[in-house]
Write a protein that holds these residues in place. Sequence first.
Motif, PDB file in Angstrom:
ATOM      1  N   ALA A 115     -40.078  -5.274  88.075  1.00  0.00           N
ATOM      2  CA  ALA A 115     -40.006  -4.601  86.784  1.00  0.00           C
ATOM      3  C   ALA A 115     -40.203  -5.582  85.642  1.00  0.00           C
ATOM      4  O   ALA A 115     -40.474  -5.183  84.507  1.00  0.00           O
ATOM      5  N   ILE A 116     -40.066  -6.855  85.938  1.00  0.00           N
ATOM      6  CA  ILE A 116     -40.266  -7.918  84.968  1.00  0.00           C
ATOM      7  C   ILE A 116     -41.611  -8.597  85.270  1.00  0.00           C
ATOM      8  O   ILE A 116     -41.902  -8.933  86.417  1.00  0.00           O
ATOM      9  N   ASP A 117     -42.449  -8.775  84.244  1.00  0.00           N
ATOM     10  CA  ASP A 117     -43.770  -9.371  84.470  1.00  0.00           C
ATOM     11  C   ASP A 117     -43.683 -10.831  84.897  1.00  0.00           C
ATOM     12  O   ASP A 117     -44.450 -11.283  85.752  1.00  0.00           O
ATOM     13  N   ALA A 118     -42.775 -11.581  84.278  1.00  0.00           N
ATOM     14  CA  ALA A 118     -42.658 -13.008  84.595  1.00  0.00           C
ATOM     15  C   ALA A 118     -41.200 -13.439  84.450  1.00  0.00           C
ATOM     16  O   ALA A 118     -40.553 -13.129  83.444  1.00  0.00           O
ATOM     17  N   TRP A 119     -40.710 -14.138  85.471  1.00  0.00           N
ATOM     18  CA  TRP A 119     -39.365 -14.707  85.470  1.00  0.00           C
ATOM     19  C   TRP A 119     -39.472 -16.218  85.289  1.00  0.00           C
ATOM     20  O   TRP A 119     -40.372 -16.849  85.847  1.00  0.00           O
ATOM     21  N   TYR A 120     -38.513 -16.791  84.565  1.00  0.00           N
ATOM     22  CA  TYR A 120     -38.504 -18.238  84.352  1.00  0.00           C
ATOM     23  C   TYR A 120     -37.103 -18.805  84.600  1.00  0.00           C
ATOM     24  O   TYR A 120     -36.100 -18.219  84.168  1.00  0.00           O
ATOM     25  N   GLU A 121     -37.065 -19.924  85.309  1.00  0.00           N
ATOM     26  CA  GLU A 121     -35.876 -20.761  85.372  1.00  0.00           C
ATOM     27  C   GLU A 121     -36.168 -21.962  84.489  1.00  0.00           C
ATOM     28  O   GLU A 121     -37.095 -22.718  84.782  1.00  0.00           O
ATOM     29  N   GLU A 122     -35.380 -22.111  83.407  1.00  0.00           N
ATOM     30  CA  GLU A 122     -35.739 -23.075  82.369  1.00  0.00           C
ATOM     31  C   GLU A 122     -37.163 -22.750  81.917  1.00  0.00           C
ATOM     32  O   GLU A 122     -37.434 -21.629  81.531  1.00  0.00           O
ATOM     33  N   ASP A 123     -38.117 -23.687  82.013  1.00  0.00           N
ATOM     34  CA  ASP A 123     -39.483 -23.423  81.552  1.00  0.00           C
ATOM     35  C   ASP A 123     -40.475 -23.270  82.702  1.00  0.00           C
ATOM     36  O   ASP A 123     -41.688 -23.265  82.481  1.00  0.00           O
ATOM     37  N   GLU A 124     -39.977 -23.140  83.930  1.00  0.00           N
ATOM     38  CA  GLU A 124     -40.859 -23.003  85.081  1.00  0.00           C
ATOM     39  C   GLU A 124     -40.787 -21.581  85.625  1.00  0.00           C
ATOM     40  O   GLU A 124     -39.702 -21.038  85.840  1.00  0.00           O
ATOM     41  N   GLN A 125     -41.971 -20.982  85.847  1.00  0.00           N
ATOM     42  CA  GLN A 125     -42.012 -19.619  86.354  1.00  0.00           C
ATOM     43  C   GLN A 125     -41.571 -19.591  87.816  1.00  0.00           C
ATOM     44  O   GLN A 125     -41.866 -20.493  88.597  1.00  0.00           O
TER      45      GLN A 125
END
Length: 267
Positions: A115-125
């Motif tokens: 449901a989310i186009d892009a997930w990020y941990e800090e600045d890394e997808q």
Amino acid sequence: MSEARVNHPGLIVPVGHVEPVPRRIRGTVDGRTVLDTRNALYVWEWPGYPQYSIPLRDVAEGALTDEGRTGKLSPGPARRHALHAGSQVREAAAWVWEEGAPERLLGTARFRWDAIDAWYEEDEQVFVHPRSPYTRVDALRSSSGVRVEVDGVVLADAPHAVLLFETGLPTRYYVERPYVDWTVLEPADTVTACPYKGTTTGYWSFTSRTATHADIAWSYDFPTPQVASIAGMVAFYNEQVDLSVDGAFVPRPVPVSRDAWQRAHER
């Protein structure tokens, strides 16, 4: 054919386990940030890997609307919500935990990954699903010979290999391409992805006299740096082949079932 058995350490995280995420987590839809938090939680809905649960205060204002349906997820009850971002509406996008779920989850929402186009941990997808803090992946070079057969046909016979060990999964034996019999394998269009190894660049099937064994082998030409030593090599599903190491047969491993977890996410 060797009898199937579990020949690797099992998963140790119980369903319903909750832990803090020590990383900033962000999610975007159509280029808009819909969640941004340093207080996310990991929640395990099956033992293999966690999902993120996001504090409602860190979700964009007005982004979630109640769809009026309560469901029972593995850790406990939750109420289904739609996600709004500009003109985008994602139905059944999030579950907001209710009484009966682990107390730490109350006031948070578990979003459906796609449901989310892009997930990020800090600045890394991050791709496919959150990386489990309890999962380790090692790729070790080995001088052991590896032979792969199906229905009496030799698919690969290599004097050495790279062994990939991943928490909770069978050992995978990667062999160099010159030791694979390409005359009996057929290219397939399948592509899979792994947050620990990357995206596959090749899959192959094998048709014997009695059956077609789809997607029996795969390769990563550009794996993640952590497992760079498997680049360009080929692995076979131990569950579908007769594999021997230094002349000794390796029993087929019991596959890790994800059916229940998948059914929970298809609702």
